[in-house]
Design a protein around this motif. Structure first.
Motif, mmCIF file in Angstrom:
data_model
loop_
_atom_site.group_PDB
_atom_site.id
_atom_site.type_symbol
_atom_site.label_atom_id
_atom_site.label_comp_id
_atom_site.label_asym_id
_atom_site.label_seq_id
_atom_site.Cartn_x
_atom_site.Cartn_y
_atom_site.Cartn_z
ATOM 1 N N LEU A 30 -42.414 -41.171 -41.085
ATOM 2 C CA LEU A 30 -42.384 -39.709 -41.020
ATOM 3 C C LEU A 30 -43.704 -39.162 -40.480
ATOM 4 O O LEU A 30 -43.717 -38.227 -39.667
ATOM 5 N N GLU A 31 -44.812 -39.744 -40.938
ATOM 6 C CA GLU A 31 -46.113 -39.295 -40.442
ATOM 7 C C GLU A 31 -46.263 -39.598 -38.958
ATOM 8 O O GLU A 31 -46.823 -38.787 -38.198
ATOM 9 N N GLU A 32 -45.762 -40.739 -38.524
ATOM 10 C CA GLU A 32 -45.830 -41.090 -37.102
ATOM 11 C C GLU A 32 -44.989 -40.115 -36.270
ATOM 12 O O GLU A 32 -45.411 -39.675 -35.195
ATOM 13 N N ASN A 33 -43.804 -39.750 -36.775
ATOM 14 C CA ASN A 33 -42.968 -38.777 -36.071
ATOM 15 C C ASN A 33 -43.681 -37.437 -35.949
ATOM 16 O O ASN A 33 -43.660 -36.792 -34.891
ATOM 17 N N GLY A 34 -44.323 -37.028 -37.037
ATOM 18 C CA GLY A 34 -45.057 -35.768 -37.006
ATOM 19 C C GLY A 34 -46.192 -35.794 -36.006
ATOM 20 O O GLY A 34 -46.425 -34.806 -35.291
ATOM 21 N N SER A 35 -46.887 -36.908 -35.921
ATOM 22 C CA SER A 35 -47.984 -37.020 -34.952
ATOM 23 C C SER A 35 -47.463 -36.934 -33.522
ATOM 24 O O SER A 35 -48.096 -36.325 -32.649
ATOM 25 N N ARG A 36 -46.299 -37.531 -33.281
ATOM 26 C CA ARG A 36 -45.710 -37.470 -31.932
ATOM 27 C C ARG A 36 -45.315 -36.033 -31.568
ATOM 28 O O ARG A 36 -45.474 -35.603 -30.427
ATOM 29 N N VAL A 37 -44.811 -35.311 -32.548
ATOM 30 C CA VAL A 37 -44.448 -33.914 -32.286
ATOM 31 C C VAL A 37 -45.686 -33.107 -31.914
ATOM 32 O O VAL A 37 -45.681 -32.324 -30.957
ATOM 33 N N PHE A 38 -46.781 -33.291 -32.656
ATOM 34 C CA PHE A 38 -48.008 -32.564 -32.334
ATOM 35 C C PHE A 38 -48.534 -32.952 -30.958
ATOM 36 O O PHE A 38 -49.038 -32.100 -30.213
ATOM 37 N N ALA A 39 -48.427 -34.208 -30.605
ATOM 38 C CA ALA A 39 -48.876 -34.630 -29.276
ATOM 39 C C ALA A 39 -48.058 -33.936 -28.189
ATOM 40 O O ALA A 39 -48.599 -33.502 -27.157
ATOM 41 N N ALA A 40 -46.747 -33.813 -28.427
ATOM 42 C CA ALA A 40 -45.898 -33.129 -27.449
ATOM 43 C C ALA A 40 -46.240 -31.643 -27.370
ATOM 44 O O ALA A 40 -46.242 -31.047 -26.278
#
Length: 701
Positions: free
Chosen positions: A159-169
């Protein structure tokens, strides 16, 4: 149990009407801020972020069904840190998480409910959740909350990795990465026009099917394209909206949107920003075609806002709710029995024929009717054996009587906070109304609001701009749209009054906007100021939707000020802004119609129309020089979107104006026993540029 004796949570001390609506929920809500974030980290649980606004119908529904539900509250309090945000006070937070949800394929709208890591990264969410799973597959809170809590315990890393990817996008979007190459301006205009033509509803007006949103930015673009096809689309929507139930036929103003394709049944909330933008659209329509019905629609908006959305302090209030007495639309709808009880029998029949009131009704099988122009005046008159002239008189009297009766009904909730950006839009609209409708009182109404906002939310230019004012408190860091929209409103007031005060204040706000929001590396402006650690990504407002993008209006402000003040730095900055968004427009031509309006203005250049005469300044003409008023009326009677009117007289304030507009130095008022007015045109750009000063009229114009 009364509200004063019900248990309260940590929202009770807030000023936001939306947060206060949730202050007595059993959910342990907290406002957005470091205390909530620290608690999530300490407890090692996700944040449940819920975003809405006080006049949002589905926000009310979810509160009644889910947030007042003790079972739901117990799960939220045990496994999450619940946080409430008023999207109108924090548009930056709303924009981040709304965009994130859309990127993740989870939809968008309000209420917006998002699950965040303690570091504020989003990993799951949606909009409206009922308490239990609903027919049709919509998940309920009692299913979603345990599922998310279990996933957090067992799959936290993912979940934390998914959140980081969203912020990167999101960061890539803010930087403008992966945009299409910029196209020539003409190609962008043609692509946007073709896109609107493709989705134009030729049967009912407007664009798309259902729901139908006013989206006045489309109309602004179409009026400037100026082809017969473009203006046919614009006037078809103006006509359909004016005749439809989205238009408050008794009280003036417009509802949020229509749930059907015919503009008939609205979502009944009334937003200040809608009133401002729709008024501007009808004023532009009136300038283009001179139609009395467009002027009347704009006047109805001004009457409504002055009566119902203006505080005793003079500022404009935010919105009115869709609901009253626990039902949406109840305040606005009518039945035949209500008409018959209120009006003489013949007048009741006439009114019902004109405004479509029937025994069946048209509103959610209630037997009530949303008023709309069901028949023309002539057809309604003929149906009861009257001449159109007699019918018009009777209808005017009937509307006035029914309006007074409606005023005795329990009113919808009013959100009385003052938003800086929305006041800027409404100031611009009232100022445009003053010139277009030749009504100086509208400029006076705009000036009163402008003075309140300047003193109460801008600290009279001595401090930072604040986002909102309520009950004596100005709070919240001003956003890009607060600076840009208010500067735009002040520019409109300068043109309407010729008072250099408004130009000075517009320049001040624009310089502050540049200092706080400009992207020195990539061009354009960030939506929020730097320094707030809870804003993980500084977005660039880039979508002209229900509310215009801050960057679009910033571009228009920079163009107007560059033309007036002849400042090369402003011309350079607006060019960089337009270049920054050209690729985004090329990829999505319909995403930024107001940026296209700015681009069209930049391509066309600006012409100054100057009236130099005694009495040409604030307040318009004096009795000694009616020619000034005549020439100003002649100017404002047409649609001149690329011109700026400048009135110059021999008052002491001329020195203040000349300090900002140095090229007016050689322009002097006419002399003689009966001083003539002189009107000239000057091309924008450097002093002495091609075009010079061209005589346009003398005396009476």
């Amino acid at each position: 149990m009364s509200e004063t004796t019900r248990p309260s949570n940590r929202l009770l001390g807030e000023k936001s009407p939306y947060l206060l609506q949730h202050a007595h929920n059993p959910v342990d809500w907290r406002p957005w801020g470091p205390e909530a974030f620290a608690d999530a980290k300490r407890r090692n649980v996700p944040i449940f972020l819920s975003i809405g606004y006080s006049t949002c119908h589905w926000c009310h529904v979810m509160e009644r069904e889910s947030f007042e539900n003790e079972r739901v509250a117990a799960l939220l309090n045990a496994h999450f840190v619940p946080v409430k945000v008023d999207r109108e006070e924090r548009p930056d937070i709303d924009r981040i998480y709304m965009t994130a949800m859309q990127m993740m394929g989870m939809g968008g709208g309000w209420p917006l409910n998002v699950f965040l890591t303690p570091d504020l990264a989003p990993f799951y969410g949606g909009t409206y959740f009922p308490p239990d799973a609903a027919v049709g597959g919509r998940p309920g809170m009692m299913q979603v909350l345990p599922h998310v809590a279990k996933a957090w315990r067992e799959q936290r890393g993912d979940l934390e990795e998914n959140g980081s990817r969203v912020f990167a996008a999101l960061e890539a979007l803010a930087r403008g990465e992966d945009q299409a190459a910029a196209a020539p301006a003409r190609a962008l205009f043609d692509a946007a026009l073709a896109g609107l033509d493709k989705i134009f509803d030729r049967a009912h007006g407007g664009f798309g099917s259902r729901p139908k949103f006013p989206t006045p930015v489309n109309l602004s673009f179409l009026q400037r394209v100026a082809t017969p096809e473009a203006r046919t689309m614009a006037f078809a929507q103006l006509d359909a909206m004016r005749a439809g139930g989205i238009h408050d036929q008794l009280g003036g103003g417009f509802h949020r949107y229509a749930v059907d394709e015919r503009w008939l049944v609205p979502h009944f909330e009334k937003m200040l920003y809608d009133q401002a933008q729709i008024a501007l659209a009808y004023l532009e329509g009136h300038r283009v075609a001179g139609r009395a019905e467009d002027a009347a629609a704009a006047r109805g908006i001004f009457t409504y806002v002055a009566r119902d959305l203006t505080g005793a302090h003079g500022g404009f209030l935010s919105a009115e709710d869709a609901d009253s007495e626990g039902e949406e639309g109840r305040f606005y709808v009518w039945t035949p029995a209500q008409l018959e009880a209120a009006l003489p029998a013949d007048d009741a029949r006439l009114f019902a024929a004109r405004y479509g009131v029937t025994a069946e009704g048209n509103f959610e099988e209630t037997g009530a009717t949303v008023l709309h122009e069901a028949r023309s005046l002539e057809a309604a008159a003929a149906s009861v054996g009257l001449s159109p002239e007699d019918a018009a008189v009777r209808l005017e009297s009937a509307c006035a009587h029914l309006f007074q009766l409606r005023e005795s009904r329990p009113r919808p909730h009013k959100d009385d906070k003052v938003i800086t950006a929305w006041n800027g839009l409404m100031i611009r609209a009232f100022a445009a109304g003053a010139t277009t409708l030749d009504d100086p009182a509208l400029a006076g109404r705009a000036e009163r609001a402008a003075e309140f906002v300047w003193k109460s939310l801008c600290a009279a230019g001595r401090g930072d701009v604040k986002r909102r004012w309520r009950e004596g408190e100005a709070a919240g860091a001003g956003q890009l749209d607060d600076h840009a929209f208010l500067a735009w409103g002040f520019l409109g007031l300068f043109e309407a009054t010729a008072d250099p005060t408004w130009l000075e204040r517009s320049v001040h706000l624009t310089e502050r906007m540049i200092d706080r929001f400009a992207d020195a590396d990539g061009g354009g402006f960030f939506e929020s100021p730097a320094g707030d650690k809870s804003v993980r990504v500084r977005m660039k407002d880039a979508y002209d939707g229900a509310e215009m993008a801050g960057n679009s209006i910033a571009a228009l402000v920079l163009l107007e000020l560059a033309a007036l003040t002849d400042r090369a730095d402003l011309r350079t900055r607006v060019r960089a802004l337009l270049d920054t968004f050209a690729g985004r427009i090329a990829a999505q031509p319909l995403a930024m119609p107001m940026m296209l309006v700015a681009l069209q203005r930049a391509e066309a250049g600006t012409r100054h129309v100057v009236i130099a005469a005694p009495g040409a300044g604030a307040g318009g003409a004096t009795p000694a020089d009616p020619g000034v008023a005549a020439m100003a009326r002649a100017y404002h009677s047409g649609f001149r979107p690329n011109d700026l009117l400048l009135r110059i007289d021999d008052r002491p304030s001329r020195g203040r104006l000349a300090a900002l507009v140095p090229w007016i130095g050689p322009l002097v008022a006419g002399a003689g026993a009966a001083p003539p007015a002189r009107c000239g045109a000057r091309a924008g750009g450097a002093p002495g540029a091609a075009g010079g000063e061209v005589g346009w009229g003398r005396g009476g114009g």
